[in-house]
Design a protein around this motif. Structure first.
Motif, PDB file in Angstrom:
ATOM      1  N   THR A 173      29.111  46.040  35.380  1.00 14.00           N
ATOM      2  CA  THR A 173      29.233  47.161  36.320  1.00 14.00           C
ATOM      3  C   THR A 173      30.009  48.334  35.743  1.00 14.00           C
ATOM      4  O   THR A 173      29.900  49.462  36.242  1.00 14.00           O
ATOM      5  CB  THR A 173      29.926  46.711  37.610  1.00 14.00           C
ATOM      6  N   GLY A 174      30.824  48.079  34.724  1.00 13.05           N
ATOM      7  CA  GLY A 174      31.662  49.122  34.155  1.00 13.05           C
ATOM      8  C   GLY A 174      32.942  49.396  34.939  1.00 13.05           C
ATOM      9  O   GLY A 174      33.762  50.226  34.527  1.00 13.05           O
ATOM     10  N   ARG A 175      33.146  48.717  36.060  1.00 15.62           N
ATOM     11  CA  ARG A 175      34.344  48.931  36.869  1.00 15.62           C
ATOM     12  C   ARG A 175      35.577  48.359  36.187  1.00 15.62           C
ATOM     13  O   ARG A 175      35.531  47.270  35.616  1.00 15.62           O
ATOM     14  CB  ARG A 175      34.188  48.280  38.250  1.00 15.62           C
ATOM     15  N   VAL A 176      36.670  49.112  36.252  1.00 18.22           N
ATOM     16  CA  VAL A 176      37.958  48.631  35.752  1.00 18.22           C
ATOM     17  C   VAL A 176      38.810  48.254  36.957  1.00 18.22           C
ATOM     18  O   VAL A 176      39.041  49.077  37.845  1.00 18.22           O
ATOM     19  CB  VAL A 176      38.668  49.698  34.904  1.00 18.22           C
ATOM     20  N   LEU A 177      39.257  47.000  37.004  1.00 16.40           N
ATOM     21  CA  LEU A 177      39.941  46.461  38.171  1.00 16.40           C
ATOM     22  C   LEU A 177      41.361  46.039  37.822  1.00 16.40           C
ATOM     23  O   LEU A 177      41.610  45.476  36.745  1.00 16.40           O
ATOM     24  CB  LEU A 177      39.165  45.254  38.716  1.00 16.40           C
ATOM     25  N   ARG A 178      42.287  46.309  38.723  1.00 16.79           N
ATOM     26  CA  ARG A 178      43.685  45.896  38.589  1.00 16.79           C
ATOM     27  C   ARG A 178      43.793  44.462  39.109  1.00 16.79           C
ATOM     28  O   ARG A 178      43.449  44.198  40.262  1.00 16.79           O
ATOM     29  CB  ARG A 178      44.595  46.833  39.370  1.00 16.79           C
ATOM     30  N   CYS A 179      44.283  43.549  38.269  1.00 13.95           N
ATOM     31  CA  CYS A 179      44.182  42.124  38.595  1.00 13.95           C
ATOM     32  C   CYS A 179      45.499  41.378  38.390  1.00 13.95           C
ATOM     33  O   CYS A 179      46.192  41.569  37.384  1.00 13.95           O
ATOM     34  CB  CYS A 179      43.120  41.464  37.713  1.00 13.95           C
ATOM     35  N   HIS A 180      45.800  40.506  39.342  1.00 13.66           N
ATOM     36  CA  HIS A 180      46.869  39.525  39.178  1.00 13.66           C
ATOM     37  C   HIS A 180      46.263  38.290  38.522  1.00 13.66           C
ATOM     38  O   HIS A 180      45.268  37.739  39.008  1.00 13.66           O
ATOM     39  CB  HIS A 180      47.458  39.140  40.531  1.00 13.66           C
ATOM     40  N   SER A 181      46.849  37.847  37.412  1.00 10.87           N
ATOM     41  CA  SER A 181      46.385  36.643  36.730  1.00 10.87           C
ATOM     42  C   SER A 181      47.148  35.448  37.277  1.00 10.87           C
ATOM     43  O   SER A 181      48.356  35.313  37.062  1.00 10.87           O
ATOM     44  CB  SER A 181      46.603  36.771  35.218  1.00 10.87           C
ATOM     45  N   ALA A 182      46.453  34.565  37.990  1.00 12.91           N
ATOM     46  CA  ALA A 182      47.114  33.493  38.728  1.00 12.91           C
ATOM     47  C   ALA A 182      47.852  32.518  37.808  1.00 12.91           C
ATOM     48  O   ALA A 182      48.867  31.945  38.203  1.00 12.91           O
ATOM     49  CB  ALA A 182      46.106  32.745  39.587  1.00 12.91           C
ATOM     50  N   THR A 183      47.363  32.305  36.585  1.00  9.17           N
ATOM     51  CA  THR A 183      48.046  31.365  35.685  1.00  9.17           C
ATOM     52  C   THR A 183      49.253  31.995  35.005  1.00  9.17           C
ATOM     53  O   THR A 183      50.043  31.295  34.369  1.00  9.17           O
ATOM     54  CB  THR A 183      47.101  30.859  34.580  1.00  9.17           C
TER      55      THR A 183
END
Length: 299
Positions: A173-183
């Motif tokens: 999709t090309g979207r850049v997403l802000r993410c919490h990495s659960a591990t």
């Protein structure tokens, strides 16, 4: 006749009315959900306790889904699901390294939301959504299950950090997403991750959550995997006749049920507590480390 999901929903509704199904488990699930803040409350308390609220939302949601799945999978209408699950568990032993590169976080999401069964190609998630609708269960149940059902594994380029959040670019999709990495694994810019993201569960939360242990493809690049996706979509479209395939279908369901399970198994290189490392491209067998060691493909 209706779909498999319709049949399951009608049976559940009948069993509820006749008190064959004990709703205490579902009520307990609702209480767990409320305590965890799934109704939109107590997110501040969870943050103070050290939990990311988006992760807590979906972790408790999976507890609820597993209770539904246990009841539904015992029904004759879901025998195809039970058989496919048992086969996958036997072949891939999803417990995480060093026993298997398939982690429980990855396998459970695949089993509940990607594994299709029946002539109408349902998943456990679509069945639960139909049950909730048919039996008039509270709307918050669909609010938990639907985003998980709509999710898929994907390949993401690590674009750096935004404070404690990882910036991941979906190569499709090309979207850049802000993410919490659960591990807790943060990685580094330029890596290619194979993982599953879930969206912000409520408007007050502005980030996605990396809900599975990240698989880091050591020799992966965006273009290399875009080329692979293009080749696989062409093959899937040819196999499906007039029904055209697309990248989203490939990444969620694969050309076969165990396609992505097999890829992880054959691509495994190494691991650490918060990440697993892969190498190779699914359709280039000589690039897959475990295939090079003579491991035969699963069917």
């Amino acid at each position: 006749m209706g779909s498999v999901a319709d049949k399951i929903a009608r049976k559940v509704a009948t069993q509820i009315r006749s008190n064959v199904i004990d709703l205490s488990a579902f009520r307990a699930g609702r209480e767990l959900a409320a305590e965890a803040g799934l109704d939109g409350s107590r997110f501040e308390d969870l943050v103070e306790q050290g939990y990311d609220p988006a992760f807590a939302f979906y972790a408790q949601g999976l507890t609820l889904v597993s209770m539904f799945a246990e009841a539904i999978s015992a029904m004759p209408e879901a025998k195809g699901y039970a058989k496919a699950m048992a086969k996958a568990e036997d072949e891939y032993i999803p417990e995480g390294p060093p026993i298997s590169p398939l982690t429980a976080s990855y396998f459970n999401m695949w089993a509940f939301f990607d594994l299709q069964f029946g002539a109408s190609r349902e998943t456990m998630g679509t069945c639960i959504l139909r049950v909730a609708e048919t039996t008039g269960m509270p709307g918050w149940i669909a609010g938990i299950v639907r985003p998980m059902q709509d999710s898929r594994m994907g390949f993401y380029v690590h674009m750096g950090m935004d404070g404690p959040l990882v910036l991941l670019k979906d190569i499709v999709t090309g979207r850049v997403l802000r993410c919490h990495s659960a591990t807790g694994y943060l990685g580094e810019a330029g890596q290619l991750w194979y993982t599953r993201l879930l969206p912000p569960p409520v408007p007050d939360i502005g980030h996605h959550v990396v809900v599975t242990t990240p698989y880091v493809v050591l020799d992966g690049t965006e273009q290399r995997f875009l080329d692979y996706i293009g080749r696989e979509v062409v093959r899937m479209t040819a196999a499906g006749g007039r029904k055209a395939a697309d990248a989203e279908t490939l990444l969620k369901f694969g050309p076969t049920a165990n396609h992505w399970n097999e890829y992880i198994f054959l691509a495994y290189v190494n691991h650490q507590p918060d990440a697993i490392f892969l190498a190779g491209v699914p359709d280039i067998r000589e690039s897959l480390p475990q295939a090079q060691r003579g491991r035969p493909p699963h069917r």
